[in-house]
Design an enzyme around this catalytic site. Sequence first.
Site, short mmCIF file in Angstrom:
data_model
loop_
_atom_site.label_atom_id
_atom_site.label_comp_id
_atom_site.label_asym_id
_atom_site.label_seq_id
_atom_site.Cartn_x
_atom_site.Cartn_y
_atom_site.Cartn_z
N HIS A 63 0.82 -1.26 0.06
CA HIS A 63 0.00 -0.04 0.08
C HIS A 63 0.78 1.43 0.10
CE1 HIS A 63 1.17 0.73 4.28
NE2 HIS A 63 0.54 -0.61 4.35
N GLU A 100 -4.21 -6.76 12.77
CA GLU A 100 -4.34 -5.48 13.00
C GLU A 100 -4.14 -4.95 11.57
OE1 GLU A 100 -2.71 -1.70 15.26
OE2 GLU A 100 -1.99 -3.76 15.80
N LEU A 101 -5.01 -4.16 10.87
CA LEU A 101 -5.11 -3.67 9.71
C LEU A 101 -3.82 -2.74 9.20
CD1 LEU A 101 -6.59 -3.31 6.87
CD2 LEU A 101 -7.72 -1.18 7.64
N ASP A 102 -2.89 -3.19 8.44
CA ASP A 102 -1.94 -2.32 7.90
C ASP A 102 -0.75 -1.92 8.74
OD1 ASP A 102 -2.83 -2.23 5.27
OD2 ASP A 102 -3.95 -0.41 5.55
N ALA A 103 -0.73 -3.12 10.04
CA ALA A 103 0.08 -2.86 11.14
C ALA A 103 1.32 -3.90 11.15
CB ALA A 103 -0.55 -2.66 12.21
#
Length: 286
Positions: free
Chosen positions: A194, A228-231
Amino acid sequence: MTHPRAILLVQCPDRPGIVAAISSFLFRHGANITDFDQHTAEEEGGVYFTRLEFQTDRLDLPPEDLERAFALDVARPFAMDWRLTLSSRRKRVAILVSKHDHAMLELLWTWKRGDLGGDVALVVSNHPDLRPAVEAFGVQFEHVPNTREIRAEAEARLGELVDGRADLVVLARYMQIVSPELVARWPKRMINIHHSFLPAFVGADPYRQAHERGVKIVGATAHYVTAELDAGPIIEQDVGRVTHRHSVDDLKRLGRDLERRVLARAVRWHCEDRIIVHGNKTVVFD
């Protein structure tokens, strides 16, 4: 007959004698070390990481027996978290994609050139649009619609398609939230790409938001996927400079170029067993 190389990845508490124990063990069993890299982190009393490659043509044990011997003689006394792989066991990659094709095509091109380090087994998309582009590479394409209302059914189908056929799942601009249950099927074996504006410019059209704020760099981040989203642990990042002369479309174009290159490097490093995950960080041996 060409014998495969073996790759050993190790992390363990740092203490004297680790290198001597590993190298002595390999010497006793006829291995010739051809590449060796190491790193020590000072946190928590010190953690030792190493990656080494060795030739297998003169080993006195089959690889399976060598693994068992290493576990008993070296890994257990030094409390190692480790894995041993052969270069001949190429990792199989499943790509998940939506409509943006740049990251997926870079992976397919890199694979066709022989530079990916693994093999693309199939591509799954929640849209049918990219079927012709994928099948032109001789790769299986599967259309699995996915929306909030049918997510459970879609992810069940994804699992059926990928389980047993791929060692790594790559989200190449797959514009769907994946559930913690799906992530748990492939721990440390799912990579996402991303833009690097996060946690700023969250939500729709981040490049327009960034343009309105007058950003001076854009970037891309490849990381392992966690619940955990985008972590998840970051594998690779890159940036490009922009000025007031760049339009929103210019930023998006530069962002796409960064995303495709960053993702391809991250996937290649995973396929070549160059990454050790430690907590929420990675050690990447170049």
